[in-house]
Write a protein that holds these residues in place. Structure first.
Motif, mmCIF file in Angstrom:
data_model
loop_
_atom_site.group_PDB
_atom_site.id
_atom_site.type_symbol
_atom_site.label_atom_id
_atom_site.label_comp_id
_atom_site.label_asym_id
_atom_site.label_seq_id
_atom_site.Cartn_x
_atom_site.Cartn_y
_atom_site.Cartn_z
ATOM 1 N N VAL A 15 2.546 1.084 -11.208
ATOM 2 C CA VAL A 15 3.303 1.271 -12.445
ATOM 3 C C VAL A 15 2.757 2.501 -13.153
ATOM 4 C CG1 VAL A 15 3.901 0.212 -14.663
ATOM 5 C CG2 VAL A 15 3.683 -1.218 -12.641
ATOM 6 N N THR A 16 3.649 3.338 -13.666
ATOM 7 C CA THR A 16 3.237 4.522 -14.417
ATOM 8 C C THR A 16 3.675 4.381 -15.870
ATOM 9 O OG1 THR A 16 5.290 5.731 -14.012
ATOM 10 C CG2 THR A 16 3.525 5.990 -12.372
ATOM 11 N N VAL A 17 3.070 5.171 -16.730
ATOM 12 C CA VAL A 17 3.455 5.191 -18.138
ATOM 13 C C VAL A 17 4.942 5.518 -18.255
ATOM 14 C CG1 VAL A 17 3.143 6.435 -20.315
ATOM 15 C CG2 VAL A 17 1.148 5.778 -18.962
ATOM 16 N N GLU A 18 5.374 6.539 -17.529
ATOM 17 C CA GLU A 18 6.779 6.955 -17.597
ATOM 18 C C GLU A 18 7.708 5.826 -17.155
ATOM 19 O OE1 GLU A 18 4.374 8.763 -15.949
ATOM 20 O OE2 GLU A 18 4.086 10.247 -17.528
ATOM 21 N N CYS A 19 7.293 5.095 -16.140
ATOM 22 C CA CYS A 19 8.085 3.985 -15.628
ATOM 23 C C CYS A 19 8.276 2.915 -16.705
ATOM 24 C CB CYS A 19 7.389 3.399 -14.404
ATOM 25 S SG CYS A 19 8.126 1.926 -13.731
ATOM 26 N N VAL A 20 7.209 2.576 -17.417
ATOM 27 C CA VAL A 20 7.292 1.546 -18.453
ATOM 28 C C VAL A 20 8.170 2.026 -19.609
ATOM 29 C CG1 VAL A 20 5.985 0.140 -20.099
ATOM 30 C CG2 VAL A 20 5.062 0.568 -17.811
ATOM 31 N N TYR A 21 7.982 3.272 -20.027
ATOM 32 C CA TYR A 21 8.815 3.804 -21.104
ATOM 33 C C TYR A 21 10.292 3.830 -20.692
ATOM 34 C CZ TYR A 21 4.676 5.310 -23.715
ATOM 35 O OH TYR A 21 3.498 5.354 -24.422
ATOM 36 N N THR A 22 10.556 4.173 -19.442
ATOM 37 C CA THR A 22 11.933 4.186 -18.948
ATOM 38 C C THR A 22 12.534 2.783 -18.980
ATOM 39 O OG1 THR A 22 11.505 6.116 -17.571
ATOM 40 C CG2 THR A 22 13.395 4.762 -16.968
ATOM 41 N N MET A 23 11.755 1.779 -18.604
ATOM 42 C CA MET A 23 12.236 0.387 -18.663
ATOM 43 C C MET A 23 12.604 -0.004 -20.095
ATOM 44 S SD MET A 23 9.564 -1.741 -16.383
ATOM 45 C CE MET A 23 8.878 -1.012 -14.910
ATOM 46 N N ILE A 24 11.740 0.363 -21.036
ATOM 47 C CA ILE A 24 11.982 0.015 -22.436
ATOM 48 C C ILE A 24 13.215 0.747 -22.948
ATOM 49 C CG2 ILE A 24 11.064 0.191 -24.785
ATOM 50 C CD1 ILE A 24 8.252 -0.267 -23.496
ATOM 51 N N GLU A 25 13.320 2.029 -22.652
ATOM 52 C CA GLU A 25 14.473 2.814 -23.112
ATOM 53 C C GLU A 25 15.773 2.289 -22.513
ATOM 54 O OE1 GLU A 25 13.335 6.856 -22.301
ATOM 55 O OE2 GLU A 25 11.849 6.836 -23.906
ATOM 56 N N ALA A 26 15.750 1.903 -21.235
ATOM 57 C CA ALA A 26 16.947 1.346 -20.600
ATOM 58 C C ALA A 26 17.341 0.031 -21.271
ATOM 59 C CB ALA A 26 16.708 1.130 -19.107
ATOM 60 N N SER A 27 16.359 -0.790 -21.606
ATOM 61 C CA SER A 27 16.651 -2.042 -22.303
ATOM 62 C C SER A 27 17.224 -1.772 -23.684
ATOM 63 C CB SER A 27 15.384 -2.896 -22.425
ATOM 64 O OG SER A 27 14.923 -3.290 -21.153
ATOM 65 N N LEU A 28 16.679 -0.779 -24.391
ATOM 66 C CA LEU A 28 17.180 -0.430 -25.724
ATOM 67 C C LEU A 28 18.598 0.122 -25.675
ATOM 68 C CD1 LEU A 28 14.015 1.221 -27.270
ATOM 69 C CD2 LEU A 28 15.103 -0.898 -28.025
ATOM 70 N N ASN A 29 18.931 0.801 -24.594
ATOM 71 C CA ASN A 29 20.289 1.340 -24.464
ATOM 72 C C ASN A 29 21.337 0.242 -24.376
ATOM 73 O OD1 ASN A 29 19.494 4.007 -24.641
ATOM 74 N ND2 ASN A 29 19.281 4.250 -22.438
ATOM 75 N N GLN A 30 20.897 -0.969 -24.057
ATOM 76 C CA GLN A 30 21.813 -2.106 -23.998
ATOM 77 C C GLN A 30 21.782 -2.911 -25.292
ATOM 78 O OE1 GLN A 30 21.209 -4.380 -20.406
ATOM 79 N NE2 GLN A 30 20.905 -2.534 -19.218
ATOM 80 N N GLY A 31 20.983 -2.479 -26.263
ATOM 81 C CA GLY A 31 20.859 -3.177 -27.536
ATOM 82 C C GLY A 31 19.439 -3.667 -27.732
ATOM 83 N N SER A 32 19.261 -4.544 -28.704
ATOM 84 C CA SER A 32 17.924 -5.080 -28.933
ATOM 85 C C SER A 32 17.555 -6.020 -27.790
ATOM 86 C CB SER A 32 17.864 -5.817 -30.267
ATOM 87 O OG SER A 32 18.646 -6.984 -30.228
ATOM 88 N N PHE A 33 16.273 -6.231 -27.613
ATOM 89 C CA PHE A 33 15.816 -7.141 -26.576
ATOM 90 C C PHE A 33 14.522 -7.782 -27.008
ATOM 91 C CE2 PHE A 33 13.664 -3.230 -25.588
ATOM 92 C CZ PHE A 33 12.459 -3.592 -25.018
ATOM 93 N N ASN A 34 14.102 -8.793 -26.286
ATOM 94 C CA ASN A 34 12.885 -9.531 -26.552
ATOM 95 C C ASN A 34 11.800 -9.020 -25.605
ATOM 96 O OD1 ASN A 34 10.953 -11.815 -26.083
ATOM 97 N ND2 ASN A 34 12.240 -12.737 -27.668
ATOM 98 N N ALA A 35 10.579 -8.951 -26.078
ATOM 99 C CA ALA A 35 9.479 -8.442 -25.244
ATOM 100 C C ALA A 35 9.329 -9.237 -23.948
ATOM 101 C CB ALA A 35 8.178 -8.462 -26.030
ATOM 102 N N ALA A 36 9.621 -10.526 -23.992
ATOM 103 C CA ALA A 36 9.502 -11.354 -22.781
ATOM 104 C C ALA A 36 10.446 -10.880 -21.681
ATOM 105 C CB ALA A 36 9.778 -12.815 -23.114
#
Length: 87
Positions: A15-36
């Motif tokens: 896992v890379t920093v960029e990979c994690v940020y990309t996951m979060i940004e992709a989730s945000l693009n679909q709206g709010s989400f839960n950390a779980a």
């Protein structure tokens, strides 16, 4: 809280920093989400990660993004930061 890079370097190689940020940004693009909701995404990138390790990575990333003014967290929900949406 340790930096995201330190946490990743300490507990996993896939896992890379960029990979994690990309996951979060992709989730945000679909709206709010839960950390779980982020945990299985992180674990899917490195099958050796247990839930606690994925949680540490998620927390470090979310802390970094909150401090950077990219996201805001209200309770369990994560949103894109927008000065217009402050309560």
């Amino acid at each position: 809280m340790p930096s995201l890079q330190y946490v990743i370097d300490t507990i996993c190689a896939s896992v890379t920093v960029e990979c994690v940020y990309t996951m979060i940004e992709a989730s945000l693009n679909q709206g709010s989400f839960n950390a779980a909701e982020l945990l299985p995404l992180i674990q899917s990138k490195d099958r050796s990660l247990d839930l606690g390790s994925a949680r540490m990575i998620a927390k470090a990333a979310l802390d970094d993004m909150t401090q950077g003014g990219i996201i805001r967290i209200e309770g369990e929900n994560i949103y894109k930061f927008s000065p217009n949406n402050l309560s």
